[in-house]
Design a protein around this motif. Structure first.
Motif, PDB file in Angstrom:
ATOM      1  N   VAL A  69       9.008  -1.852   5.550  1.00 47.91           N
ATOM      2  CA  VAL A  69       9.868  -2.115   4.393  1.00 47.91           C
ATOM      3  C   VAL A  69       9.370  -3.314   3.600  1.00 47.91           C
ATOM      4  O   VAL A  69       9.718  -3.491   2.442  1.00 47.91           O
ATOM      5  N   SER A  70       8.556  -4.155   4.231  1.00 43.96           N
ATOM      6  CA  SER A  70       7.974  -5.306   3.549  1.00 43.96           C
ATOM      7  C   SER A  70       6.469  -5.160   3.538  1.00 43.96           C
ATOM      8  O   SER A  70       5.861  -4.684   4.501  1.00 43.96           O
ATOM      9  N   ASP A  71       5.843  -5.539   2.428  1.00 46.44           N
ATOM     10  CA  ASP A  71       4.384  -5.482   2.344  1.00 46.44           C
ATOM     11  C   ASP A  71       3.765  -6.865   2.547  1.00 46.44           C
ATOM     12  O   ASP A  71       2.624  -7.105   2.188  1.00 46.44           O
TER      13      ASP A  71
ATOM     14  N   GLY B 160      -0.386  -1.381   8.309  1.00 44.09           N
ATOM     15  CA  GLY B 160       0.643  -1.970   7.473  1.00 44.09           C
ATOM     16  C   GLY B 160       0.521  -3.493   7.428  1.00 44.09           C
ATOM     17  O   GLY B 160       0.676  -4.136   8.448  1.00 44.09           O
ATOM     18  N   PRO B 161       0.255  -4.062   6.253  1.00 41.03           N
ATOM     19  CA  PRO B 161      -0.158  -3.397   5.012  1.00 41.03           C
ATOM     20  C   PRO B 161      -1.622  -2.967   5.101  1.00 41.03           C
ATOM     21  O   PRO B 161      -2.340  -3.393   6.011  1.00 41.03           O
ATOM     22  N   PRO B 162      -2.098  -2.140   4.173  1.00 39.03           N
ATOM     23  CA  PRO B 162      -3.501  -1.694   4.218  1.00 39.03           C
ATOM     24  C   PRO B 162      -4.458  -2.789   3.740  1.00 39.03           C
ATOM     25  O   PRO B 162      -4.027  -3.830   3.243  1.00 39.03           O
ATOM     26  N   TYR B 163      -5.751  -2.539   3.902  1.00 35.89           N
ATOM     27  CA  TYR B 163      -6.750  -3.460   3.356  1.00 35.89           C
ATOM     28  C   TYR B 163      -6.577  -3.557   1.835  1.00 35.89           C
ATOM     29  O   TYR B 163      -6.228  -2.584   1.166  1.00 35.89           O
ATOM     30  N   SER B 164      -6.836  -4.747   1.306  1.00 38.03           N
ATOM     31  CA  SER B 164      -6.749  -4.950  -0.142  1.00 38.03           C
ATOM     32  C   SER B 164      -7.584  -6.166  -0.514  1.00 38.03           C
ATOM     33  O   SER B 164      -7.199  -7.302  -0.211  1.00 38.03           O
ATOM     34  N   ASP B 165      -8.720  -5.941  -1.136  1.00 39.74           N
ATOM     35  CA  ASP B 165      -9.570  -7.058  -1.545  1.00 39.74           C
ATOM     36  C   ASP B 165      -8.867  -8.003  -2.523  1.00 39.74           C
ATOM     37  O   ASP B 165      -8.947  -9.228  -2.365  1.00 39.74           O
TER      38      ASP B 165
ATOM     39  N   GLU C 131      -1.655   6.376   0.975  1.00 40.39           N
ATOM     40  CA  GLU C 131      -1.737   4.924   0.889  1.00 40.39           C
ATOM     41  C   GLU C 131      -0.838   4.407  -0.228  1.00 40.39           C
ATOM     42  O   GLU C 131      -0.763   5.011  -1.306  1.00 40.39           O
ATOM     43  N   CYS C 132      -0.142   3.308   0.058  1.00 41.10           N
ATOM     44  CA  CYS C 132       0.627   2.590  -0.939  1.00 41.10           C
ATOM     45  C   CYS C 132       0.446   1.101  -0.661  1.00 41.10           C
ATOM     46  O   CYS C 132      -0.376   0.719   0.176  1.00 41.10           O
ATOM     47  N   GLU C 133       1.184   0.243  -1.330  1.00 41.55           N
ATOM     48  CA  GLU C 133       1.027  -1.194  -1.125  1.00 41.55           C
ATOM     49  C   GLU C 133       1.483  -1.641   0.261  1.00 41.55           C
ATOM     50  O   GLU C 133       1.035  -2.678   0.748  1.00 41.55           O
ATOM     51  N   LYS C 134       2.343  -0.832   0.896  1.00 43.66           N
ATOM     52  CA  LYS C 134       2.930  -1.268   2.156  1.00 43.66           C
ATOM     53  C   LYS C 134       2.251  -0.693   3.386  1.00 43.66           C
ATOM     54  O   LYS C 134       2.268  -1.314   4.456  1.00 43.66           O
ATOM     55  N   PHE C 135       1.655   0.489   3.283  1.00 39.11           N
ATOM     56  CA  PHE C 135       1.003   1.083   4.455  1.00 39.11           C
ATOM     57  C   PHE C 135       0.020   2.167   4.023  1.00 39.11           C
ATOM     58  O   PHE C 135       0.046   2.644   2.880  1.00 39.11           O
TER      59      PHE C 135
END
Length: 283
Positions: free
Chosen positions: A55-57, A219-224, A110-114
């Motif tokens: 529920v939280s990213d 959760g959360p996914p990779y994000s450069d 994929e989304c911002e949270k998972f």
């Protein structure tokens, strides 16, 4: 308004003249259809559960224990056929023309949270040692046998410790001490593994003993842009370097290794492929 009144108004007086038994049977059939409504595919249940769990990213935020258990339970029940996989698919076969085993990643969501995806490894395929910064990771071995080696950083080093290299040794980049968490073969069916931001084996390496598939939830996914980079590492035995102020009993030294940052090695090939299993419906 009851169903009998509605149908009577629509169909005329003849409906009212039907035998009571037929009316009752009609009602029963409709109730049975509602009762036997088709269940959501397991991958849909996984998606719906992930929405509740993540529920939280926020980076480094671990879901509550009950949420973790729920997601673990859902993953535990997923089988290869639930995501459209069989061991005889091309992803899991070794091609003699390939210099190195090719690993295939099937992107599911994929989304911002998972994120949800599947790694498909032919025999001897390797996903090199890498980290999961600030992430909670669930991995389910769908089939096959895989060797997993995982580590956690040693964070209680003295503040004034400095690395002292042996003669002829040099480091290309920063090296840190890590404790071996897992170093063993796993064969499906087995329990899903969970990696936490600071423990549980946040850094790991996969080596396919046989053809195998791994369902991953991050959760959360990779994000450069958000600073969650995937960093790769070389591992060195503890005895290779010495550090001021660090003393480990001789019998425990095999449980510690030095991890050195590296670029993705040339002997690894990972390709993306379209996921062809049951689709997820965002609701």
């Amino acid at each position: 308004m009851g169903i009998e009144r509605t149908l009577s108004d629509r169909k005329g007086k003849n409906f009212c003249e039907l035998p009571e038994e037929k009316i009752t049977n009609s009602k029963s059939r409709k109730k049975n259809r509602r009762r036997h409504k088709k269940a959501a595919p397991p991958v849909q249940k996984l998606f719906d559960t992930c929405k509740d769990v993540f529920v939280s990213d926020g980076v480094g935020i671990v879901p509550p224990p009950q949420h973790i258990q729920n997601l673990q339970s859902v993953l535990d029940g997923i089988k290869p056929e639930d995501v459209g996989l069989t061991p005889d698919m091309p992803y899991f076969l070794t091609n003699v023309e390939q210099r190195i085993p090719r690993i295939t990643y099937l992107h599911i969501y994929e989304c911002e949270k998972f994120s949800i995806g599947i790694f498909c490894l032919p025999p001897s395929g390797v996903i090199p040692l890498h980290n999961h910064p600030g992430m909670t990771v669930f991995s389910k071995l769908l089939f096959g046998t895989m060797h997993i080696k995982s580590y956690d950083w040693v964070v209680d080093l003295p503040a004034n410790s400095s690395t002292t290299l042996k003669p002829s040794e040099s480091l290309a980049s920063e090296t840190q001490l890590a404790k071996v968490k897992v170093d063993a073969d796993f064969t499906a069916p087995c329990n899903p593994s969970i990696l936490y931001p600071a423990d549980g084996g946040n850094l790991h390496c996969f080596t396919a003993v046989t053809a195998c598939a791994v369902l991953d939830v991050l959760g959360p996914p990779y994000s450069d842009p958000d600073g969650r980079h995937c960093t790769y590492y070389l591992n060195h035995p503890f005895s290779r370097f010495s550090v001021d102020g660090i003393s480990i009993p001789e019998e425990e030294k095999n449980g510690y290794e030095w991890l050195q940052e590296r670029v993705l090695p040339d002997d690894v090939e990972v390709v993306g492929h379209l996921y062809s299993g049951p689709k997820i419906v965002e609701n």
